[in-house]
Motif scaffolding. Structure first.
Motif, PDB file in Angstrom:
ATOM      1  N   LEU A  84       0.587  -1.410  -0.310  1.00  0.00           N
ATOM      2  CA  LEU A  84      -0.093   0.436  -0.037  1.00  0.00           C
ATOM      3  C   LEU A  84       1.213   1.831  -0.080  1.00  0.00           C
ATOM      4  N   LEU A  85       1.132   2.064  -1.080  1.00  0.00           N
ATOM      5  CA  LEU A  85       1.887   2.990  -1.150  1.00  0.00           C
ATOM      6  C   LEU A  85       1.384   4.130  -1.778  1.00  0.00           C
ATOM      7  N   ASP A  86       0.135   3.965  -2.592  1.00  0.00           N
ATOM      8  CA  ASP A  86      -1.176   4.954  -2.870  1.00  0.00           C
ATOM      9  C   ASP A  86      -1.639   5.013  -1.543  1.00  0.00           C
ATOM     10  N   LEU A  87      -1.748   5.897  -1.210  1.00  0.00           N
ATOM     11  CA  LEU A  87      -2.775   6.724  -0.606  1.00  0.00           C
ATOM     12  C   LEU A  87      -3.576   7.892  -0.764  1.00  0.00           C
ATOM     13  N   VAL A  88      -4.773   7.850   0.410  1.00  0.00           N
ATOM     14  CA  VAL A  88      -5.786   8.575   0.236  1.00  0.00           C
ATOM     15  C   VAL A  88      -6.176   9.203   1.470  1.00  0.00           C
ATOM     16  N   LEU A  89      -5.410  10.543   2.696  1.00  0.00           N
ATOM     17  CA  LEU A  89      -5.605  10.835   3.448  1.00  0.00           C
ATOM     18  C   LEU A  89      -6.557  11.668   3.520  1.00  0.00           C
ATOM     19  N   THR A  90      -7.157  11.966   5.050  1.00  0.00           N
ATOM     20  CA  THR A  90      -8.565  12.608   4.892  1.00  0.00           C
ATOM     21  C   THR A  90      -8.650  13.387   6.313  1.00  0.00           C
ATOM     22  N   ASN A  91      -9.776  14.164   6.557  1.00  0.00           N
ATOM     23  CA  ASN A  91      -9.478  14.946   7.787  1.00  0.00           C
ATOM     24  C   ASN A  91     -10.819  14.994   8.160  1.00  0.00           C
ATOM     25  N   LYS A  92     -12.184  14.833   7.457  1.00  0.00           N
ATOM     26  CA  LYS A  92     -13.075  14.733   7.302  1.00  0.00           C
ATOM     27  C   LYS A  92     -13.972  13.527   7.190  1.00  0.00           C
ATOM     28  N   GLU A  93     -14.460  12.796   8.129  1.00  0.00           N
ATOM     29  CA  GLU A  93     -15.310  11.167   7.855  1.00  0.00           C
ATOM     30  C   GLU A  93     -16.691  11.586   7.239  1.00  0.00           C
ATOM     31  N   GLY A  94     -16.464  10.748   5.861  1.00  0.00           N
ATOM     32  CA  GLY A  94     -17.587  10.785   4.492  1.00  0.00           C
ATOM     33  C   GLY A  94     -16.972  11.379   3.650  1.00  0.00           C
ATOM     34  N   LEU A  95     -15.903  12.389   3.353  1.00  0.00           N
ATOM     35  CA  LEU A  95     -15.345  13.686   2.729  1.00  0.00           C
ATOM     36  C   LEU A  95     -14.991  12.060   1.872  1.00  0.00           C
ATOM     37  N   VAL A  96     -14.624  11.313   1.438  1.00  0.00           N
ATOM     38  CA  VAL A  96     -14.400  10.113   0.469  1.00  0.00           C
ATOM     39  C   VAL A  96     -14.902   9.143   0.828  1.00  0.00           C
ATOM     40  N   GLU A  97     -15.012   9.081  -0.341  1.00  0.00           N
ATOM     41  CA  GLU A  97     -16.255   7.877  -0.914  1.00  0.00           C
ATOM     42  C   GLU A  97     -16.053   7.043  -1.941  1.00  0.00           C
ATOM     43  N   ASP A  98     -16.266   5.235  -2.121  1.00  0.00           N
ATOM     44  CA  ASP A  98     -16.612   4.809  -2.937  1.00  0.00           C
ATOM     45  C   ASP A  98     -15.241   4.172  -3.509  1.00  0.00           C
ATOM     46  N   ILE A  99     -13.903   4.437  -2.534  1.00  0.00           N
ATOM     47  CA  ILE A  99     -12.685   3.837  -3.232  1.00  0.00           C
ATOM     48  C   ILE A  99     -12.950   2.557  -3.952  1.00  0.00           C
ATOM     49  N   LYS A 100     -12.138   2.408  -4.672  1.00  0.00           N
ATOM     50  CA  LYS A 100     -11.796   1.294  -5.684  1.00  0.00           C
ATOM     51  C   LYS A 100     -10.266   1.426  -6.052  1.00  0.00           C
ATOM     52  N   VAL A 101      -9.469   0.104  -5.810  1.00  0.00           N
ATOM     53  CA  VAL A 101      -8.058   0.228  -6.966  1.00  0.00           C
ATOM     54  C   VAL A 101      -8.382  -0.583  -7.835  1.00  0.00           C
ATOM     55  N   GLY A 103      -6.803  -2.239 -11.580  1.00  0.00           N
ATOM     56  CA  GLY A 103      -5.130  -2.376 -12.365  1.00  0.00           C
ATOM     57  C   GLY A 103      -5.223  -4.111 -12.340  1.00  0.00           C
ATOM     58  N   SER A 104      -4.168  -4.311 -12.339  1.00  0.00           N
ATOM     59  CA  SER A 104      -3.460  -5.843 -12.018  1.00  0.00           C
ATOM     60  C   SER A 104      -2.327  -5.279 -11.497  1.00  0.00           C
ATOM     61  N   ASP A 105      -1.326  -5.005 -11.769  1.00  0.00           N
ATOM     62  CA  ASP A 105      -0.232  -5.102 -11.391  1.00  0.00           C
ATOM     63  C   ASP A 105       0.194  -3.031 -10.542  1.00  0.00           C
ATOM     64  N   TYR A 106       0.263  -2.053 -11.267  1.00  0.00           N
ATOM     65  CA  TYR A 106       0.545  -0.641 -11.077  1.00  0.00           C
ATOM     66  C   TYR A 106      -1.069  -0.233 -10.821  1.00  0.00           C
ATOM     67  N   GLU A 107      -2.088  -0.374  -9.945  1.00  0.00           N
ATOM     68  CA  GLU A 107      -3.359  -0.210  -9.593  1.00  0.00           C
ATOM     69  C   GLU A 107      -3.717   1.580  -9.739  1.00  0.00           C
ATOM     70  N   LYS A 108      -4.862   1.516  -9.954  1.00  0.00           N
ATOM     71  CA  LYS A 108      -5.005   3.231 -10.199  1.00  0.00           C
ATOM     72  C   LYS A 108      -6.261   3.308  -8.898  1.00  0.00           C
ATOM     73  N   ILE A 109      -6.084   4.451  -8.170  1.00  0.00           N
ATOM     74  CA  ILE A 109      -7.413   4.549  -6.963  1.00  0.00           C
ATOM     75  C   ILE A 109      -8.893   5.452  -7.662  1.00  0.00           C
ATOM     76  N   GLU A 110      -9.591   4.740  -7.842  1.00  0.00           N
ATOM     77  CA  GLU A 110     -10.919   5.538  -7.465  1.00  0.00           C
ATOM     78  C   GLU A 110     -11.840   6.069  -6.647  1.00  0.00           C
ATOM     79  N   PHE A 111     -12.117   7.114  -6.090  1.00  0.00           N
ATOM     80  CA  PHE A 111     -12.995   7.653  -5.441  1.00  0.00           C
ATOM     81  C   PHE A 111     -13.483   8.657  -5.454  1.00  0.00           C
ATOM     82  N   ARG A 112     -14.718   9.070  -5.264  1.00  0.00           N
ATOM     83  CA  ARG A 112     -15.456  10.281  -4.770  1.00  0.00           C
ATOM     84  C   ARG A 112     -15.416  11.244  -3.758  1.00  0.00           C
ATOM     85  N   VAL A 113     -15.111  12.548  -3.952  1.00  0.00           N
ATOM     86  CA  VAL A 113     -14.816  13.400  -3.171  1.00  0.00           C
ATOM     87  C   VAL A 113     -16.854  14.020  -3.345  1.00  0.00           C
TER      88      VAL A 113
END
Length: 145
Positions: A84-101, A103-113
């Motif tokens: 786990l190298l790619d991170l999403v940090l937030t200071n407000k609960e519920g601000l970031v949702e629907d987090i999806k990793v 891909g296969s090796d170098y994955e991308k992260i999808e999420f909604r603010v």
């Protein structure tokens, strides 16, 4: 969205402590002033997120910065070669949702603010004194016992 900051950060492997500290001071300011969603490649491979501990001093300092600024890391699945190298940090609960990793090796992260759009409606009314009965105002105080 009002008062929400979204940022991207890349920390190269082996970055020196002085650059890390400069980033931490900027992060402190950003996390105190508004809702924050910060995504990026932080390159702290020595962190065990389940136990919230780190092997290296710079990774322990990173975890301390997250704690000091009341941030939450919301990505749960490994993003690169089982780490786990790619991170999403937030200071407000519920601000970031629907987090999806994705891909296969170098994955991308999808999420909604998330946020709410507020349309401000003024409830200020203007009085129309042209139709005022001033004779009534003069008469009423005289009728008070």
């Amino acid at each position: 969205m009002r008062d929400t900051a979204v940022g991207v950060y890349y920390r190269p492997p082996g970055q020196d402590g002085e650059a890390d500290e400069a980033f931490y001071s900027q992060l402190k300011v950003a996390s105190q002033s508004q809702a924050l969603a910060l995504m990026g490649d932080f390159n702290h491979s020595g962190i065990c997120w389940e136990g919230y501990r780190a092997r290296h001093a710079e990774s322990r300092r990173f975890l301390q910065c997250i704690d000091d600024n009341f941030l939450t890391q919301v990505v749960e699945k490994p993003t690169r070669r089982g780490v786990l190298l790619d991170l999403v940090l937030t200071n407000k609960e519920g601000l970031v949702e629907d987090i999806k990793v994705v891909g296969s090796d170098y994955e991308k992260i999808e999420f909604r603010v998330m946020g709410s759009m507020h349309k401000t409606t003024s409830r200020t009314e203007t009085l129309d004194f042209r139709r005022t009965n001033f004779d009534l105002f003069k008469k009423l105080p005289g009728e008070i016992p």
